[in-house]
Design a protein around this motif. Structure first.
Motif, PDB file in Angstrom:
ATOM      1  N   LEU A 227       0.846  -1.219   0.014  1.00 23.64           N
ATOM      2  CA  LEU A 227       0.044  -0.166  -0.052  1.00 23.64           C
ATOM      3  C   LEU A 227       0.777   1.204   0.110  1.00 23.64           C
ATOM      4  O   LEU A 227       1.731   1.429   0.771  1.00 23.64           O
ATOM      5  CB  LEU A 227      -0.787  -0.016   1.168  1.00 23.64           C
ATOM      6  N   THR A 228       0.623   2.027  -0.959  1.00 25.50           N
ATOM      7  CA  THR A 228       1.311   3.451  -1.010  1.00 25.50           C
ATOM      8  C   THR A 228       0.367   4.460  -1.038  1.00 25.50           C
ATOM      9  O   THR A 228      -0.694   4.564  -1.763  1.00 25.50           O
ATOM     10  CB  THR A 228       2.120   3.330  -2.332  1.00 25.50           C
ATOM     11  N   ASN A 229       0.721   5.471  -0.318  1.00 25.73           N
ATOM     12  CA  ASN A 229       0.182   6.798  -0.318  1.00 25.73           C
ATOM     13  C   ASN A 229       0.639   7.698  -1.105  1.00 25.73           C
ATOM     14  O   ASN A 229       1.961   8.342  -0.969  1.00 25.73           O
ATOM     15  CB  ASN A 229      -0.115   7.392   1.180  1.00 25.73           C
ATOM     16  N   ILE A 230      -0.089   8.290  -1.977  1.00 25.24           N
ATOM     17  CA  ILE A 230       0.369   9.337  -2.882  1.00 25.24           C
ATOM     18  C   ILE A 230      -0.054  10.563  -2.702  1.00 25.24           C
ATOM     19  O   ILE A 230      -1.368  10.944  -2.630  1.00 25.24           O
ATOM     20  CB  ILE A 230       0.349   9.152  -4.387  1.00 25.24           C
ATOM     21  N   PRO A 231       0.709  11.616  -2.058  1.00 28.61           N
ATOM     22  CA  PRO A 231       0.216  13.058  -1.701  1.00 28.61           C
ATOM     23  C   PRO A 231      -0.436  13.792  -2.839  1.00 28.61           C
ATOM     24  O   PRO A 231      -0.234  13.668  -4.269  1.00 28.61           O
ATOM     25  CB  PRO A 231       1.345  13.898  -1.438  1.00 28.61           C
ATOM     26  N   LEU A 232      -1.541  14.378  -2.396  1.00 31.04           N
ATOM     27  CA  LEU A 232      -2.483  14.967  -3.640  1.00 31.04           C
ATOM     28  C   LEU A 232      -2.217  16.674  -3.204  1.00 31.04           C
ATOM     29  O   LEU A 232      -2.842  17.006  -2.318  1.00 31.04           O
ATOM     30  CB  LEU A 232      -4.171  14.538  -3.380  1.00 31.04           C
ATOM     31  N   PRO A 233      -1.528  17.192  -4.130  1.00 32.25           N
ATOM     32  CA  PRO A 233      -1.480  18.735  -3.858  1.00 32.25           C
ATOM     33  C   PRO A 233      -2.712  19.320  -4.248  1.00 32.25           C
ATOM     34  O   PRO A 233      -2.900  20.635  -4.075  1.00 32.25           O
ATOM     35  CB  PRO A 233      -0.183  18.901  -5.062  1.00 32.25           C
ATOM     36  N   HIS A 234      -3.509  18.734  -5.104  1.00 32.03           N
ATOM     37  CA  HIS A 234      -4.766  19.657  -5.576  1.00 32.03           C
ATOM     38  C   HIS A 234      -6.103  18.525  -5.918  1.00 32.03           C
ATOM     39  O   HIS A 234      -5.606  17.139  -5.859  1.00 32.03           O
ATOM     40  CB  HIS A 234      -4.564  20.251  -6.694  1.00 32.03           C
ATOM     41  N   ARG A 273      -4.643   6.319  -2.099  1.00 36.23           N
ATOM     42  CA  ARG A 273      -4.234   5.235  -1.792  1.00 36.23           C
ATOM     43  C   ARG A 273      -3.996   4.128  -3.128  1.00 36.23           C
ATOM     44  O   ARG A 273      -5.108   4.083  -3.770  1.00 36.23           O
ATOM     45  CB  ARG A 273      -5.149   4.397  -0.760  1.00 36.23           C
ATOM     46  N   VAL A 274      -2.946   3.646  -3.218  1.00 34.61           N
ATOM     47  CA  VAL A 274      -2.446   2.741  -4.178  1.00 34.61           C
ATOM     48  C   VAL A 274      -2.279   1.402  -3.638  1.00 34.61           C
ATOM     49  O   VAL A 274      -1.124   1.264  -3.093  1.00 34.61           O
ATOM     50  CB  VAL A 274      -1.484   3.182  -5.142  1.00 34.61           C
ATOM     51  N   LEU A 275      -3.239   0.545  -3.926  1.00 37.98           N
ATOM     52  CA  LEU A 275      -2.911  -0.937  -3.173  1.00 37.98           C
ATOM     53  C   LEU A 275      -2.775  -1.958  -4.512  1.00 37.98           C
ATOM     54  O   LEU A 275      -3.373  -1.979  -5.423  1.00 37.98           O
ATOM     55  CB  LEU A 275      -4.383  -1.449  -2.646  1.00 37.98           C
TER      56      LEU A 275
END
Length: 301
Positions: A227-234, A273-275
């Motif tokens: 599981l990877t969390n990618i920050p969302l700037p917008h 969230r990227v699973l």
């Protein structure tokens, strides 16, 4: 106006009646009632069914619900199982609609394993219409693969018990639930009840004369997950979401082995969230790195 003042006793009796003429005599069970609603009567129910019961976190206290206890924190239950040499333990959440089990070696019985084991028994009893289970997009791919190999059908819904309930009604299914331990059964007209679920799992262990530890060994093997969390700037727009879907489809089409990629925005934080799930650990790591980078590039540009 109809008034009833014995509703709790009616409910308790319905739990006892749910296992028919069976009992839990001789079973040693630990309950973590999470300072919540299960603290009021769970111990009494299991004792009336014949089990030897030890309860932790049993004083009703709203300020302590889910605080280092219950189905979201299994450490107290693991400790109690060791201390009292019990064969099985159940940990509830505050309103007791969810439950997670633990065996004598600290292996976890989550909602996926509950559905697989319970569903398989219903299948053998010819009590599972179309051999169908309803679960969510979060359930493990290993669960789906093993259930399909048994001849079962697994339908996934968005996360949330309301979506499970809607699909159960639509499909006229008998059993469904979430990995979190929220199980909906025909027994009580699909009202999520962790105590009922714990009783049914205990009943099957007693009926089959098997410990939870040995029963879990016959369950599916969960696929490794990354599981990877990618920050969302917008806020991401529809075109980006469409591009992400196309990227996932293209990536999966190039993979011959069992693999699943699931992406969803967090409901509480500015993250995507990227699973990634795959039976092959090397494939899992490589696929997770690749798909994460591709999605990061899409968001950035």
């Amino acid at each position: 106006i109809i008034q009833k003042f014995n509703l709790l006793e009616i409910y308790k009796q319905s739990l006892i009646d749910s296992i028919g003429n069976n009992n839990l005599n001789g079973m040693k069970i630990i309950l973590d009632t999470c300072h919540g609603s299960a603290s009021v009567f769970a111990e009494n129910i299991f004792k009336r069914l014949g089990a030897s019961v030890y309860v932790i976190n049993s004083n009703v206290d709203g300020s302590k619900i889910n605080v280092k206890c219950g189905s979201t924190c299994l450490d107290p239950l693991k400790k109690a199982i060791k201390e009292f040499n019990a064969e099985i333990g159940f940990s509830f959440d505050g309103d007791a609609d969810r439950v997670i089990g633990i065996d004598s070696e600290e292996n976890i019985l989550d909602g996926d394993h509950i559905l697989f084991l319970w569903g398989r028994e219903l299948m053998r009893e010819k009590n599972l219409s179309r051999n169908l289970l309803i679960t969510t997009v979060m359930s493990n791919l290993g669960f789906e693969k093993a259930w399909n190999e048994l001849g079962g059908i697994l339908i996934r819904t968005p996360v949330g018990d309301k979506f499970i309930h809607e699909e159960i009604n639509k499909q006229k299914a008998e059993l469904g639930g979430e990995q979190s331990g929220h199980i909906l059964s025909k027994i009580n007209d699909f009202c999520g009840d962790g105590i009922l679920t714990a009783i049914q799992i205990s009943r099957y262990c007693k009926k089959k004369n098997i410990t939870l530890k040995n029963w879990l060994k016959t369950s599916f093997s969960a696929f490794p997950q990354e599981l990877t969390n990618i920050p969302l700037p917008h806020r991401i727009n529809f075109s980006i979401l469409k591009s992400i879907d196309e990227t996932i489809e293209k990536t999966l089409s190039s993979i011959a082995e069992p693999c699943r990629i699931f992406v969803r925005p967090s409901g509480t934080e500015p993250f995507l969230r990227v699973l990634v799930e795959a039976e092959n650990t090397m494939l899992l790591k490589n696929c997770s790195i690749q798909i994460t980078k591709k999605i990061e590039d899409l968001i950035k540009h």
